[in-house]
Design a protein around this motif. Sequence first.
Motif, PDB file in Angstrom:
ATOM      1  N   GLY A  37     145.377 -21.182  71.280  1.00 41.14           N
ATOM      2  CA  GLY A  37     145.805 -21.401  72.659  1.00 41.14           C
ATOM      3  C   GLY A  37     145.672 -20.186  73.542  1.00 41.14           C
ATOM      4  N   LEU A  38     145.566 -19.003  72.932  1.00 42.58           N
ATOM      5  CA  LEU A  38     145.459 -17.759  73.694  1.00 42.58           C
ATOM      6  C   LEU A  38     144.476 -16.831  73.010  1.00 42.58           C
ATOM      7  CD1 LEU A  38     146.400 -15.750  75.908  1.00 42.58           C
ATOM      8  CD2 LEU A  38     148.219 -15.040  74.331  1.00 42.58           C
ATOM      9  N   VAL A  39     143.545 -16.286  73.787  1.00 42.93           N
ATOM     10  CA  VAL A  39     142.557 -15.327  73.270  1.00 42.93           C
ATOM     11  C   VAL A  39     142.651 -14.057  74.096  1.00 42.93           C
ATOM     12  CG1 VAL A  39     140.123 -14.870  72.796  1.00 42.93           C
ATOM     13  CG2 VAL A  39     141.029 -17.209  72.580  1.00 42.93           C
ATOM     14  N   LEU A  40     142.881 -12.946  73.433  1.00 39.13           N
ATOM     15  CA  LEU A  40     142.919 -11.646  74.097  1.00 39.13           C
ATOM     16  C   LEU A  40     141.702 -10.838  73.657  1.00 39.13           C
ATOM     17  CD1 LEU A  40     144.207  -9.453  75.819  1.00 39.13           C
ATOM     18  CD2 LEU A  40     145.632  -8.814  73.854  1.00 39.13           C
ATOM     19  N   VAL A  41     140.813 -10.559  74.593  1.00 39.85           N
ATOM     20  CA  VAL A  41     139.596  -9.790  74.318  1.00 39.85           C
ATOM     21  C   VAL A  41     139.832  -8.357  74.777  1.00 39.85           C
ATOM     22  CG1 VAL A  41     137.120  -9.596  74.700  1.00 39.85           C
ATOM     23  CG2 VAL A  41     138.193 -11.858  74.649  1.00 39.85           C
ATOM     24  N   ASP A  42     139.986  -7.460  73.841  1.00 42.94           N
ATOM     25  CA  ASP A  42     140.211  -6.057  74.161  1.00 42.94           C
ATOM     26  C   ASP A  42     138.878  -5.329  74.278  1.00 42.94           C
ATOM     27  OD1 ASP A  42     141.538  -3.737  74.715  1.00 42.94           O
ATOM     28  OD2 ASP A  42     142.675  -3.650  72.842  1.00 42.94           O
ATOM     29  N   GLU A  43     138.841  -4.306  75.148  1.00 42.24           N
ATOM     30  CA  GLU A  43     137.610  -3.526  75.370  1.00 42.24           C
ATOM     31  C   GLU A  43     136.448  -4.466  75.735  1.00 42.24           C
ATOM     32  OE1 GLU A  43     137.939  -0.415  75.457  1.00 42.24           O
ATOM     33  OE2 GLU A  43     139.646   0.088  74.197  1.00 42.24           O
ATOM     34  N   CYS A  44     136.675  -5.326  76.723  1.00 39.09           N
ATOM     35  CA  CYS A  44     135.666  -6.346  77.045  1.00 39.09           C
ATOM     36  C   CYS A  44     134.382  -5.748  77.606  1.00 39.09           C
ATOM     37  CB  CYS A  44     136.244  -7.369  78.010  1.00 39.09           C
ATOM     38  SG  CYS A  44     136.592  -6.736  79.673  1.00 39.09           S
ATOM     39  N   HIS A  45     134.403  -4.475  78.020  1.00 33.79           N
ATOM     40  CA  HIS A  45     133.169  -3.841  78.500  1.00 33.79           C
ATOM     41  C   HIS A  45     132.132  -3.719  77.390  1.00 33.79           C
ATOM     42  CE1 HIS A  45     135.804  -0.550  77.054  1.00 33.79           C
ATOM     43  NE2 HIS A  45     134.682  -0.072  76.562  1.00 33.79           N
ATOM     44  N   MET A  46     132.546  -3.937  76.129  1.00 25.19           N
ATOM     45  CA  MET A  46     131.612  -3.871  75.014  1.00 25.19           C
ATOM     46  C   MET A  46     130.535  -4.949  75.110  1.00 25.19           C
ATOM     47  SD  MET A  46     132.475  -1.341  73.013  1.00 25.19           S
ATOM     48  CE  MET A  46     131.696  -1.737  71.456  1.00 25.19           C
ATOM     49  N   VAL A  47     130.743  -5.937  75.983  1.00 17.69           N
ATOM     50  CA  VAL A  47     129.736  -6.987  76.133  1.00 17.69           C
ATOM     51  C   VAL A  47     128.431  -6.406  76.669  1.00 17.69           C
ATOM     52  CG1 VAL A  47     130.311  -7.629  78.510  1.00 17.69           C
ATOM     53  CG2 VAL A  47     129.429  -9.364  76.931  1.00 17.69           C
ATOM     54  N   GLY A  48     128.499  -5.246  77.287  1.00 14.82           N
ATOM     55  CA  GLY A  48     127.300  -4.597  77.818  1.00 14.82           C
ATOM     56  C   GLY A  48     126.632  -3.659  76.845  1.00 14.82           C
ATOM     57  N   THR A  49     127.071  -3.627  75.575  1.00 10.84           N
ATOM     58  CA  THR A  49     126.494  -2.739  74.570  1.00 10.84           C
ATOM     59  C   THR A  49     125.638  -3.539  73.590  1.00 10.84           C
ATOM     60  OG1 THR A  49     128.346  -2.948  73.011  1.00 10.84           O
ATOM     61  CG2 THR A  49     128.563  -1.326  74.795  1.00 10.84           C
ATOM     62  N   ASN A  50     125.127  -2.848  72.575  1.00 10.09           N
ATOM     63  CA  ASN A  50     124.291  -3.534  71.587  1.00 10.09           C
ATOM     64  C   ASN A  50     125.094  -4.494  70.715  1.00 10.09           C
ATOM     65  OD1 ASN A  50     125.733  -1.600  70.203  1.00 10.09           O
ATOM     66  ND2 ASN A  50     123.970  -0.676  69.170  1.00 10.09           N
ATOM     67  N   ARG A  51     126.431  -4.444  70.809  1.00  7.65           N
ATOM     68  CA  ARG A  51     127.272  -5.386  70.069  1.00  7.65           C
ATOM     69  C   ARG A  51     127.734  -6.541  70.958  1.00  7.65           C
ATOM     70  NH1 ARG A  51     132.013  -2.222  67.308  1.00  7.65           N
ATOM     71  NH2 ARG A  51     132.388  -4.328  66.498  1.00  7.65           N
TER      72      ARG A  51
END
Length: 241
Positions: free
Chosen positions: A88-102
Amino acid sequence: GGKKALYLAPLKSLCAEKAAEWTSRYTHCELQCTEIVGGDANSALEETRSASQVFSQSHIVCTTPEKFVALAGGVTQPSVATLLGSVGLVLVDECHMVGTNRGASLELAVALIRANAGQARIIAVSATVGNIGDVAEWLADRNSGAAKPLVFGEEYRPVPLTKVVLGYDCTGPYYQFQRNLDFRLSGIINTHGTGRSVLIFCPTRGAAQECARLIAQNIGQLTRQPMPVHLTSAFTNHLLN
């Protein structure tokens, strides 16, 4: 009510830290927090229990995007819907990682959640992301549209932050310039540290070790009051050699 919380972080250390914190905080509420990462003490648990069992026995799950995708890919399609439908709840920490190779793993994790847990609330946080509007569009929901971006500035800090930029001319080889910066630390700490804890960032592990060793050897130069720093000749020669 009755839904689970999923915490996604790029580092195992973050997952371990949050799992320990939330286990201590919510145990008295009879909420179980589970850390699921590869290559640690939980590996034996993962080998003997299916992903659905791990999720079914936990109220809060802390894992990395890569491990989450692997867990979801290890069960059949009907089980994936059941597995993620309980979130019911998703917490995405360090979401700027979407712009990296991961970033591909994080995008796939969010896509799996969107496809199988459409009603889950997603909260993405970052201290360094610059294009918050694009992130909000990326997390857009088909029904409610783009996510609501919230920006917290310096006014939210419990302690005021003063920023000072010091520049030094680089004369000579760059490696020597880097080493010579260390002898300025005592003066900087005395002037701006005001007797409090100091955190020093270094470019590499070796540089951090060398910096710590030099400060430890000359710890007597650190005071609680701003004052000129007098270096010993042996210390200066060590830096220059």
